[in-house]
Motif scaffolding. Structure first.
Motif, PDB file in Angstrom:
ATOM      1  N   VAL A 135      -9.630  14.052  -2.870  1.00  0.00           N
ATOM      2  CA  VAL A 135     -10.092  13.563  -1.560  1.00  0.00           C
ATOM      3  C   VAL A 135     -10.513  12.099  -1.670  1.00  0.00           C
ATOM      4  O   VAL A 135     -10.153  11.270  -0.827  1.00  0.00           O
ATOM      5  N   ARG A 136     -11.261  11.746  -2.717  1.00  0.00           N
ATOM      6  CA  ARG A 136     -11.684  10.349  -2.896  1.00  0.00           C
ATOM      7  C   ARG A 136     -10.476   9.435  -3.101  1.00  0.00           C
ATOM      8  O   ARG A 136     -10.414   8.341  -2.545  1.00  0.00           O
ATOM      9  N   GLU A 137      -9.539   9.898  -3.905  1.00  0.00           N
ATOM     10  CA  GLU A 137      -8.348   9.075  -4.154  1.00  0.00           C
ATOM     11  C   GLU A 137      -7.568   8.843  -2.873  1.00  0.00           C
ATOM     12  O   GLU A 137      -7.168   7.709  -2.569  1.00  0.00           O
ATOM     13  N   SER A 138      -7.328   9.894  -2.106  1.00  0.00           N
ATOM     14  CA  SER A 138      -6.555   9.752  -0.872  1.00  0.00           C
ATOM     15  C   SER A 138      -7.265   8.860   0.137  1.00  0.00           C
ATOM     16  O   SER A 138      -6.637   8.062   0.832  1.00  0.00           O
ATOM     17  N   THR A 139      -8.588   8.974   0.208  1.00  0.00           N
ATOM     18  CA  THR A 139      -9.362   8.114   1.107  1.00  0.00           C
ATOM     19  C   THR A 139      -9.206   6.647   0.716  1.00  0.00           C
ATOM     20  O   THR A 139      -8.979   5.775   1.564  1.00  0.00           O
ATOM     21  N   THR A 140      -9.326   6.360  -0.573  1.00  0.00           N
ATOM     22  CA  THR A 140      -9.181   4.983  -1.059  1.00  0.00           C
ATOM     23  C   THR A 140      -7.761   4.476  -0.826  1.00  0.00           C
ATOM     24  O   THR A 140      -7.555   3.334  -0.390  1.00  0.00           O
ATOM     25  N   TYR A 141      -6.784   5.309  -1.110  1.00  0.00           N
ATOM     26  CA  TYR A 141      -5.373   4.951  -0.919  1.00  0.00           C
ATOM     27  C   TYR A 141      -5.102   4.595   0.539  1.00  0.00           C
ATOM     28  O   TYR A 141      -4.449   3.582   0.842  1.00  0.00           O
ATOM     29  N   SER A 142      -5.603   5.425   1.454  1.00  0.00           N
ATOM     30  CA  SER A 142      -5.398   5.173   2.887  1.00  0.00           C
ATOM     31  C   SER A 142      -6.082   3.884   3.318  1.00  0.00           C
ATOM     32  O   SER A 142      -5.530   3.111   4.105  1.00  0.00           O
ATOM     33  N   MET A 143      -7.281   3.654   2.819  1.00  0.00           N
ATOM     34  CA  MET A 143      -8.000   2.415   3.146  1.00  0.00           C
ATOM     35  C   MET A 143      -7.217   1.196   2.700  1.00  0.00           C
ATOM     36  O   MET A 143      -7.082   0.206   3.436  1.00  0.00           O
ATOM     37  N   LEU A 144      -6.647   1.248   1.502  1.00  0.00           N
ATOM     38  CA  LEU A 144      -5.916   0.093   0.972  1.00  0.00           C
ATOM     39  C   LEU A 144      -4.614  -0.171   1.722  1.00  0.00           C
ATOM     40  O   LEU A 144      -4.080  -1.280   1.662  1.00  0.00           O
ATOM     41  N   GLN A 145      -4.095   0.812   2.440  1.00  0.00           N
ATOM     42  CA  GLN A 145      -2.895   0.574   3.244  1.00  0.00           C
ATOM     43  C   GLN A 145      -3.160  -0.392   4.400  1.00  0.00           C
ATOM     44  O   GLN A 145      -2.224  -0.915   4.993  1.00  0.00           O
ATOM     45  N   GLY A 146      -4.430  -0.631   4.674  1.00  0.00           N
ATOM     46  CA  GLY A 146      -4.783  -1.629   5.679  1.00  0.00           C
ATOM     47  C   GLY A 146      -5.159  -2.972   5.082  1.00  0.00           C
ATOM     48  O   GLY A 146      -5.573  -3.880   5.808  1.00  0.00           O
ATOM     49  N   SER A 147      -4.994  -3.136   3.762  1.00  0.00           N
ATOM     50  CA  SER A 147      -5.425  -4.360   3.105  1.00  0.00           C
ATOM     51  C   SER A 147      -4.375  -5.460   3.193  1.00  0.00           C
ATOM     52  O   SER A 147      -3.182  -5.216   3.381  1.00  0.00           O
ATOM     53  N   ALA A 148      -4.840  -6.692   3.003  1.00  0.00           N
ATOM     54  CA  ALA A 148      -3.922  -7.836   2.990  1.00  0.00           C
ATOM     55  C   ALA A 148      -2.962  -7.753   1.812  1.00  0.00           C
ATOM     56  O   ALA A 148      -1.801  -8.165   1.908  1.00  0.00           O
ATOM     57  N   GLU A 149      -3.426  -7.211   0.679  1.00  0.00           N
ATOM     58  CA  GLU A 149      -2.570  -7.099  -0.500  1.00  0.00           C
ATOM     59  C   GLU A 149      -1.390  -6.172  -0.245  1.00  0.00           C
ATOM     60  O   GLU A 149      -0.248  -6.486  -0.605  1.00  0.00           O
ATOM     61  N   PHE A 150      -1.640  -5.018   0.405  1.00  0.00           N
ATOM     62  CA  PHE A 150      -0.536  -4.112   0.701  1.00  0.00           C
ATOM     63  C   PHE A 150       0.363  -4.677   1.787  1.00  0.00           C
ATOM     64  O   PHE A 150       1.593  -4.574   1.702  1.00  0.00           O
ATOM     65  N   ARG A 151      -0.228  -5.289   2.799  1.00  0.00           N
ATOM     66  CA  ARG A 151       0.605  -5.873   3.875  1.00  0.00           C
ATOM     67  C   ARG A 151       1.525  -6.949   3.319  1.00  0.00           C
ATOM     68  O   ARG A 151       2.681  -7.068   3.751  1.00  0.00           O
ATOM     69  N   ARG A 152       1.031  -7.722   2.362  1.00  0.00           N
ATOM     70  CA  ARG A 152       1.878  -8.753   1.759  1.00  0.00           C
ATOM     71  C   ARG A 152       3.076  -8.117   1.057  1.00  0.00           C
ATOM     72  O   ARG A 152       4.210  -8.577   1.210  1.00  0.00           O
ATOM     73  N   TRP A 153       2.833  -7.048   0.312  1.00  0.00           N
ATOM     74  CA  TRP A 153       3.955  -6.366  -0.344  1.00  0.00           C
ATOM     75  C   TRP A 153       4.902  -5.786   0.689  1.00  0.00           C
ATOM     76  O   TRP A 153       6.127  -5.912   0.566  1.00  0.00           O
ATOM     77  N   ARG A 154       4.348  -5.155   1.711  1.00  0.00           N
ATOM     78  CA  ARG A 154       5.180  -4.522   2.741  1.00  0.00           C
ATOM     79  C   ARG A 154       6.063  -5.547   3.433  1.00  0.00           C
ATOM     80  O   ARG A 154       7.254  -5.306   3.704  1.00  0.00           O
ATOM     81  N   ASP A 155       5.513  -6.730   3.716  1.00  0.00           N
ATOM     82  CA  ASP A 155       6.289  -7.779   4.387  1.00  0.00           C
ATOM     83  C   ASP A 155       7.425  -8.295   3.515  1.00  0.00           C
ATOM     84  O   ASP A 155       8.449  -8.759   4.026  1.00  0.00           O
ATOM     85  N   GLU A 156       7.240  -8.226   2.195  1.00  0.00           N
ATOM     86  CA  GLU A 156       8.251  -8.752   1.271  1.00  0.00           C
ATOM     87  C   GLU A 156       9.280  -7.705   0.880  1.00  0.00           C
ATOM     88  O   GLU A 156      10.282  -8.038   0.233  1.00  0.00           O
ATOM     89  N   HIS A 157       9.043  -6.451   1.242  1.00  0.00           N
ATOM     90  CA  HIS A 157       9.936  -5.367   0.828  1.00  0.00           C
ATOM     91  C   HIS A 157      10.802  -4.927   1.990  1.00  0.00           C
ATOM     92  O   HIS A 157      10.304  -4.414   2.990  1.00  0.00           O
ATOM     93  N   ALA A 158      12.092  -5.126   1.865  1.00  0.00           N
ATOM     94  CA  ALA A 158      13.034  -4.708   2.903  1.00  0.00           C
ATOM     95  C   ALA A 158      13.381  -3.236   2.695  1.00  0.00           C
ATOM     96  O   ALA A 158      14.046  -2.866   1.719  1.00  0.00           O
ATOM     97  N   ALA A 159      12.929  -2.380   3.593  1.00  0.00           N
ATOM     98  CA  ALA A 159      13.156  -0.951   3.462  1.00  0.00           C
ATOM     99  C   ALA A 159      14.589  -0.589   3.820  1.00  0.00           C
ATOM    100  O   ALA A 159      15.158  -1.116   4.772  1.00  0.00           O
ATOM    101  N   THR A 160      15.165   0.323   3.034  1.00  0.00           N
ATOM    102  CA  THR A 160      16.506   0.843   3.315  1.00  0.00           C
ATOM    103  C   THR A 160      16.446   2.365   3.236  1.00  0.00           C
ATOM    104  O   THR A 160      16.891   2.959   2.242  1.00  0.00           O
TER     105      THR A 160
END
Length: 356
Positions: A135-160
Motif C-alpha cells: 500500500v505504501r509503495e503504490s501510494t508513493t508510486y502514484s504520487m510520483l506520477q504527478g512529479s516533474a521528473e516523471f512528466r519529463r520522461w513521459r514527454d520524451e518517450h514516444a508511446a507505440t
C-alpha cells in the motif's frame, strides 16, 4: 561529485566538508557532527531540508542517543562511508565502500532526486507486513506520477501501444503443478495490462504448486513503458493496482511458487519473482531496477520483496546505480536461490515444484 567548501551556507563552518551544485547536491558531513546530537545534525542541514539531497557522512563513530531516529526522519538520502559503526550503518539508507561507489550512487541520484529521496524514505518504513508495504509503495508510486521528473520522461518517450491480440500468458498443467509462461517474447515479456490481468486470473485459478517462466530471450523486462502514465487518474490507478496486485498473489502463495529467471529481469521482472519461495536463475540472467530513470520508485512490490531478501541498503543501491547485476552476484546477495545452466532452467523449476 563533492568539491571542497567551507560549509558556511549550512551554518556549520567545520563539519560540512563540501557539496555539489544544485539541483541535486551531494552534501558531505563529518560524522563527528553527530556527537552534538539531533539538533546539531538538523542545524547543519537546515537550508537543504525541503529539497532533495544526498547526504554522505564520513568518519562514522558510535551514535549518540536519539540521533538514529533523527537520521531516519530526515527527508533526504543519507549514506555513510566505510568504516562505520554498526549502529550508524543500520540508521542510514546506504553504506558506501569508496569514492567509485559514491560516484555511481551520486550519478544515479542526480537522474531523479525527488524519486530517489521518496524511495529512501519508503524503504525506511519496511516491516514484516507485506500488505502494508504494498500500500505504501503504490501510494508513493502514484504520487510520483504527478512529479516533474516523471512528466519529463513521459514527454520524451514516444508511446507505440501494441495491438497484438495474442494471449499474454500460456498455462500448462503437469499433474498438480501449474506452469505459467509469460508469452510476449517480441517485447521481452514486458508486463502490460493484458498480461497483468491474464496472470492475475491464472494465479487465482492455480491451487497447487506454480512455476513462473518466460518465453523468448528474457523472463520479463519490466512494465510496458508504452502504458506508463496513460491512466488519467493516479489515485484511481492506485486502487486498481491494489485490487489486481500480482505482488499480493505471489506473496500469499509464496511457499508453492517457483520462479525461473533468464535474460533481462528488470523492474517487475525481479520484483514479483522475489516474493516466490524459490527463485532459480539461469547463468545469463541480469537483474535490475530501472524505475528511477523514469522518475519513479518500483511499483510491482520491489520495495517489499527485495528488502526481504537483500536488505534495504542493497535495494536502494540497485535502484540508484544504473546497471544490472549478473546471476552469480544475485545468488551471493540472496536475491536468487540457485543458478543453473540456461538449458536446465525449466526442468529444475518443475522438479522443485513437484517436490513441494
Amino acid at each position: 561529485m563533492p568539491r571542497s567548501g567551507d560549509g558556511r551556507r549550512h551554518g556549520q563552518a567545520a563539519p560540512v566538508l563540501g557539496l555539489t551544485d544544485a539541483p541535486a547536491p551531494v552534501v558531505e558531513l563529518d560524522a563527528r557532527l553527530l556527537a552534538a546530537g539531533a539538533a546539531g545534525l538538523t542545524a547543519a542541514l537546515a537550508d537543504r531540508l525541503g529539497e532533495p539531497a544526498l547526504v554522505v557522512l564520513r568518519d562514522g563513530t558510535a551514535l549518540p542517543l536519539g540521533v538514529a531516529d533523527a537520521l531516519r526522519q530526515l527527508p533526504v538520502v543519507v549514506a555513510a562511508r566505510q568504516p562505520v559503526e554498526a549502529a550508524l550503518a543500520v540508521a542510514v539508507d546506504l553504506v558506501l565502500r569508496d569514492d567509485a561507489e559514491q560516484a555511481g550512487v551520486a550519478a544515479g541520484f542526480a537522474r531523479a532526486p525527488a524519486a530517489a529521496t521518496a524511495a529512501a524514505v519508503l524503504l525506511r518504513a519496511g516491516d514484516d507486513d507485506w500488505w502494508d508495504g504494498l500500500v505504501r509503495e503504490s501510494t508513493t508510486y502514484s504520487m510520483l506520477q504527478g512529479s516533474a521528473e516523471f512528466r519529463r520522461w513521459r514527454d520524451e518517450h514516444a508511446a507505440t501501444p501494441s495491438d497484438d491480440a495474442e494471449p499474454r500468458v500460456r498455462v500448462r498443467t503437469h499433474g498438480r503443478v501449474t506452469e505459467l509462461t509469460l508469452a510476449r517474447p517480441a517485447r521481452h515479456n514486458a508486463l502490460d495490462r493484458r498480461m497483468r490481468d491474464e496472470l492475475h486470473a491464472a494465479l487465482a485459478a492455480a491451487t497447487g504448486p506454480v512455476v513462473l517462466l518466460g518465453d523468448g530471450p528474457s523472463f520479463c523486462s519490466g512494465g510496458d513503458l508504452d502504458e506508463f502514465g496513460t491512466f488519467p487518474d493516479p489515485a484511481l490507478a492506485h486502487l486498481v493496482r491494489l485490487s489486481r496486485s500480482l505482488a499480493a498473489q505471489v506473496a500469499q502463495a509464496r511457499d508453492r511458487v517457483v520462479a525461473g529467471l533468464h535474460g533481462a529481469c528488470l523492474g517487475a521482472g525481479i520484483e514479483l519473482p522475489a516474493f516466490a519461495g524459490h527463485v532459480v536463475a539461469s547463468v545469463d540472467a541480469r537483474l535490475g531496477l530501472p524505475e528511477l530513470a523514469l522518475g519513479l520508485v518500483p511499483g510491482a512490490g520491489g520495495t517489499v520483496s527485495l528488502p526481504a531478501r537483500i536488505g534495504r541498503h542493497r535495494t536502494l543501491a540497485l535502484l540508484l546505480v544504473d546497471s544490472t547485476i549478473p546471476a552469480p552476484a544475485a545468488l551471493e546477495w540472496g536475491l536468487v536461490d540457485e543458478v543453473v545452466p540456461r538449458a536446465e532452467l525449466r526442468a529444475r523449476c518443475l522438479e522443485i515444484a513437484d517436490s513441494l
